[in-house]
Design a protein around this motif. Structure first.
Motif, PDB file in Angstrom:
ATOM      1  N   ALA A  26      55.172  38.099  41.384  1.00  0.00           N
ATOM      2  CA  ALA A  26      54.721  36.707  41.439  1.00  0.00           C
ATOM      3  C   ALA A  26      53.209  36.643  41.309  1.00  0.00           C
ATOM      4  O   ALA A  26      52.525  37.646  41.357  1.00  0.00           O
ATOM      5  N   ALA A  27      52.673  35.433  41.135  1.00  0.00           N
ATOM      6  CA  ALA A  27      51.234  35.254  41.006  1.00  0.00           C
ATOM      7  C   ALA A  27      50.533  35.599  42.317  1.00  0.00           C
ATOM      8  O   ALA A  27      51.047  35.334  43.394  1.00  0.00           O
ATOM      9  N   PRO A  28      49.316  36.179  42.231  1.00  0.00           N
ATOM     10  CA  PRO A  28      48.593  36.556  43.435  1.00  0.00           C
ATOM     11  C   PRO A  28      47.916  35.353  44.057  1.00  0.00           C
ATOM     12  O   PRO A  28      47.682  34.344  43.394  1.00  0.00           O
ATOM     13  N   PRO A  29      47.573  35.440  45.331  1.00  0.00           N
ATOM     14  CA  PRO A  29      46.768  34.385  45.922  1.00  0.00           C
ATOM     15  C   PRO A  29      45.388  34.389  45.311  1.00  0.00           C
ATOM     16  O   PRO A  29      44.891  35.436  44.899  1.00  0.00           O
ATOM     17  N   CYS A  30      44.775  33.257  45.212  1.00  0.00           N
ATOM     18  CA  CYS A  30      43.460  33.153  44.596  1.00  0.00           C
ATOM     19  C   CYS A  30      42.453  32.781  45.665  1.00  0.00           C
ATOM     20  O   CYS A  30      42.264  31.612  45.985  1.00  0.00           O
ATOM     21  N   LEU A  31      41.786  33.791  46.251  1.00  0.00           N
ATOM     22  CA  LEU A  31      40.797  33.556  47.281  1.00  0.00           C
ATOM     23  C   LEU A  31      39.417  33.462  46.647  1.00  0.00           C
ATOM     24  O   LEU A  31      39.184  33.919  45.542  1.00  0.00           O
ATOM     25  N   GLN A  32      38.486  32.910  47.361  1.00  0.00           N
ATOM     26  CA  GLN A  32      37.176  32.659  46.806  1.00  0.00           C
ATOM     27  C   GLN A  32      36.175  33.712  47.258  1.00  0.00           C
ATOM     28  O   GLN A  32      36.304  34.336  48.292  1.00  0.00           O
ATOM     29  N   ALA A  33      35.164  33.935  46.427  1.00  0.00           N
ATOM     30  CA  ALA A  33      34.074  34.841  46.752  1.00  0.00           C
ATOM     31  C   ALA A  33      32.765  34.102  46.539  1.00  0.00           C
ATOM     32  O   ALA A  33      32.732  33.022  45.956  1.00  0.00           O
ATOM     33  N   GLY A  34      31.662  34.687  47.025  1.00  0.00           N
ATOM     34  CA  GLY A  34      30.382  34.003  46.937  1.00  0.00           C
ATOM     35  C   GLY A  34      29.788  34.044  45.547  1.00  0.00           C
ATOM     36  O   GLY A  34      30.107  34.896  44.725  1.00  0.00           O
ATOM     37  N   GLY A  35      28.853  33.105  45.236  1.00  0.00           N
ATOM     38  CA  GLY A  35      28.158  33.086  43.962  1.00  0.00           C
ATOM     39  C   GLY A  35      28.914  32.345  42.890  1.00  0.00           C
ATOM     40  O   GLY A  35      30.057  31.939  43.070  1.00  0.00           O
ATOM     41  N   ASP A 210      40.780  45.084  50.763  1.00  0.00           N
ATOM     42  CA  ASP A 210      40.334  45.172  52.153  1.00  0.00           C
ATOM     43  C   ASP A 210      39.416  44.016  52.535  1.00  0.00           C
ATOM     44  O   ASP A 210      39.326  43.653  53.710  1.00  0.00           O
ATOM     45  N   ALA A 211      38.730  43.441  51.542  1.00  0.00           N
ATOM     46  CA  ALA A 211      37.843  42.310  51.797  1.00  0.00           C
ATOM     47  C   ALA A 211      38.572  40.973  51.798  1.00  0.00           C
ATOM     48  O   ALA A 211      37.944  39.925  52.001  1.00  0.00           O
ATOM     49  N   GLY A 212      39.880  40.985  51.587  1.00  0.00           N
ATOM     50  CA  GLY A 212      40.648  39.744  51.589  1.00  0.00           C
ATOM     51  C   GLY A 212      40.594  38.998  50.275  1.00  0.00           C
ATOM     52  O   GLY A 212      41.039  37.843  50.200  1.00  0.00           O
ATOM     53  N   LEU A 213      40.083  39.639  49.223  1.00  0.00           N
ATOM     54  CA  LEU A 213      40.084  39.050  47.889  1.00  0.00           C
ATOM     55  C   LEU A 213      41.301  39.549  47.114  1.00  0.00           C
ATOM     56  O   LEU A 213      42.076  40.369  47.612  1.00  0.00           O
ATOM     57  N   SER A 214      41.452  39.085  45.893  1.00  0.00           N
ATOM     58  CA  SER A 214      42.667  39.385  45.139  1.00  0.00           C
ATOM     59  C   SER A 214      42.343  40.144  43.856  1.00  0.00           C
ATOM     60  O   SER A 214      41.270  39.993  43.271  1.00  0.00           O
ATOM     61  N   PHE A 215      43.290  40.968  43.422  1.00  0.00           N
ATOM     62  CA  PHE A 215      43.183  41.582  42.108  1.00  0.00           C
ATOM     63  C   PHE A 215      44.536  41.486  41.415  1.00  0.00           C
ATOM     64  O   PHE A 215      45.576  41.266  42.042  1.00  0.00           O
ATOM     65  N   GLY A 216      44.496  41.655  40.100  1.00  0.00           N
ATOM     66  CA  GLY A 216      45.729  41.651  39.317  1.00  0.00           C
ATOM     67  C   GLY A 216      45.583  42.559  38.117  1.00  0.00           C
ATOM     68  O   GLY A 216      44.513  42.635  37.510  1.00  0.00           O
ATOM     69  N   VAL A 217      46.645  43.270  37.795  1.00  0.00           N
ATOM     70  CA  VAL A 217      46.694  44.129  36.616  1.00  0.00           C
ATOM     71  C   VAL A 217      47.731  43.542  35.663  1.00  0.00           C
ATOM     72  O   VAL A 217      48.909  43.419  36.017  1.00  0.00           O
ATOM     73  N   TYR A 218      47.280  43.161  34.479  1.00  0.00           N
ATOM     74  CA  TYR A 218      48.149  42.557  33.471  1.00  0.00           C
ATOM     75  C   TYR A 218      48.392  43.602  32.383  1.00  0.00           C
ATOM     76  O   TYR A 218      47.478  43.946  31.633  1.00  0.00           O
ATOM     77  N   PHE A 219      49.612  44.111  32.308  1.00  0.00           N
ATOM     78  CA  PHE A 219      49.896  45.271  31.468  1.00  0.00           C
ATOM     79  C   PHE A 219      50.901  44.926  30.373  1.00  0.00           C
ATOM     80  O   PHE A 219      51.657  43.953  30.475  1.00  0.00           O
ATOM     81  N   GLN A 220      50.884  45.772  29.330  1.00  0.00           N
ATOM     82  CA  GLN A 220      51.830  45.613  28.227  1.00  0.00           C
ATOM     83  C   GLN A 220      52.750  46.826  28.087  1.00  0.00           C
ATOM     84  O   GLN A 220      53.860  46.699  27.601  1.00  0.00           O
ATOM     85  N   ASP A 221      52.275  48.008  28.458  1.00  0.00           N
ATOM     86  CA  ASP A 221      53.111  49.193  28.531  1.00  0.00           C
ATOM     87  C   ASP A 221      53.057  49.682  29.982  1.00  0.00           C
ATOM     88  O   ASP A 221      52.954  48.868  30.886  1.00  0.00           O
ATOM     89  N   VAL A 222      53.102  50.970  30.196  1.00  0.00           N
ATOM     90  CA  VAL A 222      52.906  51.512  31.542  1.00  0.00           C
ATOM     91  C   VAL A 222      51.448  51.306  31.950  1.00  0.00           C
ATOM     92  O   VAL A 222      50.543  51.685  31.207  1.00  0.00           O
TER      93      VAL A 222
END
Length: 452
Positions: A26-35, A210-222
Motif C-alpha cells: 500500500a501507499a506509505p504515510p507522507c510525513l513532513q520534513a523541514g525546509g 528512524d526519524a519518523g519520515l517515509s521512504f519508498g522504492v518503486y521497482f520494475q524488476d527485482v
C-alpha cells in the motif's frame, strides 16, 4: 531486438514470494520534513560517463566542463608513433558492452596496471582495443545534445553537476551500494554469492525510518536495494511498490514518500525493452523513462516540494577527460577489498552524469566541485545520503567516513525565496519532437576518425 543477457548485478535468489508481497504493498504515510524540499527522488542509471552522455552539452553552455573535439587518447600508451584517437560526436547504439571491471578501469585511468601517480585518463583506447577493434568506436564517441533531447532540456532548465564521480573504480553493484550507505562493504565486483546474502551496513533508509519520515522504492524488476540486508526486514515490506502504476498514482494523489528511489527495468527483450541505459540497451528507452518520471513529478501537487536527482552508477568503460580523484579520498570503513587487488578504497571512479531538478533551481545552473567539508571533498554517490541528512535535518551521525567527507549540494535549492513557475510542462507536440530526436541514438555506431 533479440532478448538481452541478464545484467550480472541482479543475482538469482529466490525472490518470487517477496515480490508477490511487494506487488500488494500500500501507499506509505507522507510525513513532513523541514525546509522547502520535502521529497527527494533518486534515479541511478547505468554505465555511461559524463563525456559520453553530456560532454557535448558544452556546445550549448560553455560553462560546462564537457568536450570540444580536441580530447584524445593514444592508441598505445607506450608508443607515441601509434597515433591518436580523438573523441567524436555521433554516439549511437552500443553493442557489445565496453570493459568496466576493476582491472579494466584501472587500465583506462592510468594507461597500465600501475595505479601509482596521477590519473592520466589515457588508457581508454588501448584498453578498448584489447577487447576488439570495434570497441574504440563506442568508447570514444559522445551523444550530440539532440540525440539525448530529454537531458538537453533538463540541463538547460535545471542544474548539471560536472564533477560527480563514481564512488569506487569498479562495476555496478559496488557503486550502487555506495549510493544509499556510503560504502560497498568491501565489494569491488558484482559477487553473486555476497549479493544474494546481502550486505549488512546501515543505510539512509534506516536513518529516514528512524526519524519518523517515509521512504519508498518503486521497482520494475527485482529491486537492487534488496542487496542491503536490512532492507529485507518485514518492517520495510510496505515501502516497496511496483513502478507501474503506483508511482504515478502516489504522485497524482500527493502521497509520495520523503525519499523515493526509482529503479529501472533492467531486463531487455524485444517486446519489453530495458530502460536503464546499460549497454547494449537503447538510450532512447532511458530518455523516455526519465521523461516519464519528470512529467509525473511536474504534474504532482508535491512538485514545489521536490528535488529529483539523476546520476549513473559508473562510467561503463566510456571515455571521460576529467582526471579521477586519487588523493585525499578516505576509506569508508577500513575494509580492504578482496585479493588479488586488495583495494583500500582510497580513490574514486570515473566521472558520471549528474542532473538536479527542482522548481527551486535556477535555469542553466552548472555545479562544479563542492566547497568542503574538507579540502579534498568531491561529489560522488555518498553525496546523496550526506545531502539528504541536511535536507531532512537528520542527526549528523554519518553512515561512514565517506559520506562524512563527500560534498553536499543542498545549497542548489537555497538560492530562491519562491519556487519557479516556468518549469516545462508536458506538451504533446514537443514530446513527439523529442521522441524523434532521441530515436537518432538507436542506430549503429559510426567509425572513429584517427589522426596522427
Amino acid at each position: 531486438m533479440a532478448a538481452r543477457r541478464r545484467p550480472p548485478s541482479l543475482g538469482n535468489g529466490n525472490t518470487a514470494p517477496l515480490l508477490l508481497l511487494l506487488l500488494l504493498a500500500a501507499a506509505p504515510p507522507c510525513l513532513q520534513a523541514g525546509g522547502p524540499i520535502k521529497k527527494v527522488v533518486v534515479v541511478v542509471m547505468e554505465n555511461r560517463s559524463f563525456d559520453h552522455m553530456l560532454g557535448w552539452m558544452k556546445r550549448l553552455n560553455p560553462e560546462i566542463d564537457g568536450v570540444t573535439g580536441t580530447e584524445w587518447n593514444p592508441a598505445n600508451t607506450s608508443d607515441p608513433a601509434a597515433g591518436r584517437v580523438y573523441f567524436g560526436e555521433g554516439a549511437q547504439y552500443v553493442d557489445p558492452d565496453p570493459g568496466h571491471s576493476f582491472q579494466e578501469i584501472r587500465q583506462q585511468i592510468f594507461g597500465s596496471d600501475d595505479a601509482s601517480g596521477p590519473a592520466r585518463m589515457d588508457g581508454f583506447v588501448q584498453q578498448a582495443r584489447s577487447l576488439g577493434d570495434n570497441m574504440t568506436d563506442a568508447v570514444m564517441h559522445g551523444f550530440a545534445p539532440d540525440s539525448v533531447a530529454v537531458y538537453r532540456e533538463l540541463v538547460a532548465q535545471f542544474a548539471v553537476c560536472d564533477r560527480w564521480f563514481a564512488s569506487v573504480p569498479s562495476s555496478t553493484q559496488p557503486n550502487r551500494l555506495f549510493v544509499h550507505s556510503g560504502t560497498s562493504g568491501g565489494a569491488t565486483s558484482n559477487n553473486p554469492q555476497l549479493l544474494a546474502k546481502g550486505y549488512p551496513q546501515q543505510t539512509i533508509f534506516d536513518n529516514i525510518h528512524d526519524a519518523g519520515l517515509s521512504f519508498g522504492v518503486y521497482f520494475q524488476d527485482v529491486p537492487a536495494v534488496l542487496f542491503y540486508r536490512n532492507l529485507r526486514k518485514i518492517k520495510y515490506l510496505l515501502d516497496f511498490h511496483p513502478f507501474h502504476p503506483t508511482f504515478r498514482d502516489h504522485a497524482r494523489r500527493g502521497s509520495l514518500p520523503n525519499y523515493a528511489v526509482i529503479e529501472q527495468h533492467y531486463l531487455d527483450s524485444k517486446l519489453d525493452p530495458a530502460n536503464d541505459d546499460h549497454p547494449s540497451h537503447d538510450v532512447y528507452q532511458g530518455q523516455m523513462f526519465i521523461k516519464e518520471i519528470y512529467e509525473t513529478l511536474r504534474a504532482s501537487p508535491q512538485w514545489n516540494q521536490t528535488l529529483m536527482i539523476i546520476t549513473y552508477d559508473e562510467h561503463g568503460g566510456f571515455f571521460d577527460h576529467v582526471p579521477t580523484p586519487v588523493n585525499g579520498v578516505p576509506s569508508p570503513d577500513g575494509i580492504v577489498g578482496p585479493p588479488p587487488y586488495n583495494f583500500t578504497f582510497d580513490r574514486l571512479g570515473v566521472r558520471v552524469p549528474a542532473i538536479l531538478i527542482s522548481p527551486w533551481i535556477e535555469k542553466g545552473t552548472v555545479i562544479h566541485g563542492p566547497n568542503g567539508p574538507t579540502p579534498t571533498s568531491q561529489y560522488e554517490h555518498s553525496s546523496i545520503p550526506a545531502t539528504v541528512k541536511k535536507i531532512f535535518d537528520l542527526p549528523q551521525d554519518f553512515l561512514t567516513k565517506r559520506d562524512a567527507w563527500a560534498g553536499t549540494f543542498e545549497s542548489v535549492v537555497q538560492t530562491r525565496t519562491e519556487p519557479r513557475t516556468d518549469c516545462p510542462v508536458p506538451d504533446h507536440h514537443n514530446t513527439q519532437q523529442s521522441n524523434s530526436r532521441c530515436r537518432r541514438g538507436s542506430g549503429k555506431p559510426r567509425r572513429t576518425r584517427r589522426r596522427s
